[in-house]
Design an enzyme around this catalytic site. Sequence first.
Site, PDB file in Angstrom:
ATOM      1  N   ASP A  22     -49.723  40.739  79.618  1.00  0.00           N
ATOM      2  CA  ASP A  22     -50.958  40.660  78.849  1.00  0.00           C
ATOM      3  C   ASP A  22     -50.926  39.393  78.003  1.00  0.00           C
ATOM      4  O   ASP A  22     -50.013  39.174  77.214  1.00  0.00           O
ATOM      5  CB  ASP A  22     -51.062  41.899  77.970  1.00  0.00           C
ATOM      6  CG  ASP A  22     -52.350  41.974  77.177  1.00  0.00           C
ATOM      7  OD1 ASP A  22     -53.048  40.950  77.035  1.00  0.00           O
ATOM      8  OD2 ASP A  22     -52.659  43.067  76.688  1.00  0.00           O
ATOM      9  N   ASP A  44     -61.267  39.640  84.766  1.00  0.00           N
ATOM     10  CA  ASP A  44     -61.750  40.886  85.348  1.00  0.00           C
ATOM     11  C   ASP A  44     -62.893  41.412  84.481  1.00  0.00           C
ATOM     12  O   ASP A  44     -62.717  41.609  83.283  1.00  0.00           O
ATOM     13  CB  ASP A  44     -60.617  41.908  85.396  1.00  0.00           C
ATOM     14  CG  ASP A  44     -60.948  43.098  86.269  1.00  0.00           C
ATOM     15  OD1 ASP A  44     -62.144  43.451  86.366  1.00  0.00           O
ATOM     16  OD2 ASP A  44     -60.027  43.686  86.842  1.00  0.00           O
ATOM     17  N   LYS A  48     -68.071  48.727  84.616  1.00  0.00           N
ATOM     18  CA  LYS A  48     -68.614  50.023  84.200  1.00  0.00           C
ATOM     19  C   LYS A  48     -68.511  50.174  82.683  1.00  0.00           C
ATOM     20  O   LYS A  48     -67.546  49.725  82.067  1.00  0.00           O
ATOM     21  CB  LYS A  48     -67.871  51.157  84.897  1.00  0.00           C
ATOM     22  CG  LYS A  48     -68.076  51.150  86.401  1.00  0.00           C
ATOM     23  CD  LYS A  48     -67.305  52.244  87.076  1.00  0.00           C
ATOM     24  CE  LYS A  48     -67.507  52.156  88.580  1.00  0.00           C
ATOM     25  NZ  LYS A  48     -66.654  53.070  89.322  1.00  0.00           N
ATOM     26  N   ASP A  80     -68.928  34.803  86.518  1.00  0.00           N
ATOM     27  CA  ASP A  80     -70.136  34.892  87.340  1.00  0.00           C
ATOM     28  C   ASP A  80     -70.822  36.250  87.128  1.00  0.00           C
ATOM     29  O   ASP A  80     -71.726  36.614  87.856  1.00  0.00           O
ATOM     30  CB  ASP A  80     -69.828  34.651  88.816  1.00  0.00           C
ATOM     31  CG  ASP A  80     -68.714  35.539  89.348  1.00  0.00           C
ATOM     32  OD1 ASP A  80     -68.155  36.340  88.569  1.00  0.00           O
ATOM     33  OD2 ASP A  80     -68.391  35.428  90.541  1.00  0.00           O
TER      34      ASP A  80
END
Length: 90
Positions: A22, A44, A48, A80
């Site tokens: 991390d 990432d 959701k 994007d």
Amino acid sequence: MAKLVVEVEKRDIGNIRVVDQDATLLLRRLPKACLDEMVLLYPDPWPKRRQRKRRFVTPESLALIARALKPGGSFLFASDIDDYIGWTLA
């Protein structure tokens, strides 16, 4: 990560360090005002709603980035995913 390591070894570059953890762990350890620039490319998006807490861009990570940047330093972000761009700008 694997492609990066191959390229670093192929080009015999000695001043690159790769950490497969991390990034906030590394940001916490950096001295204040040590970076000219921080680049975050296509993280990432965790699209959701229930997953958004996993996104890299959070108030905590932005504070760590700001702490590590030199005065006048820049944070460059690319995605994007329109929702993630809006999230980051907010």
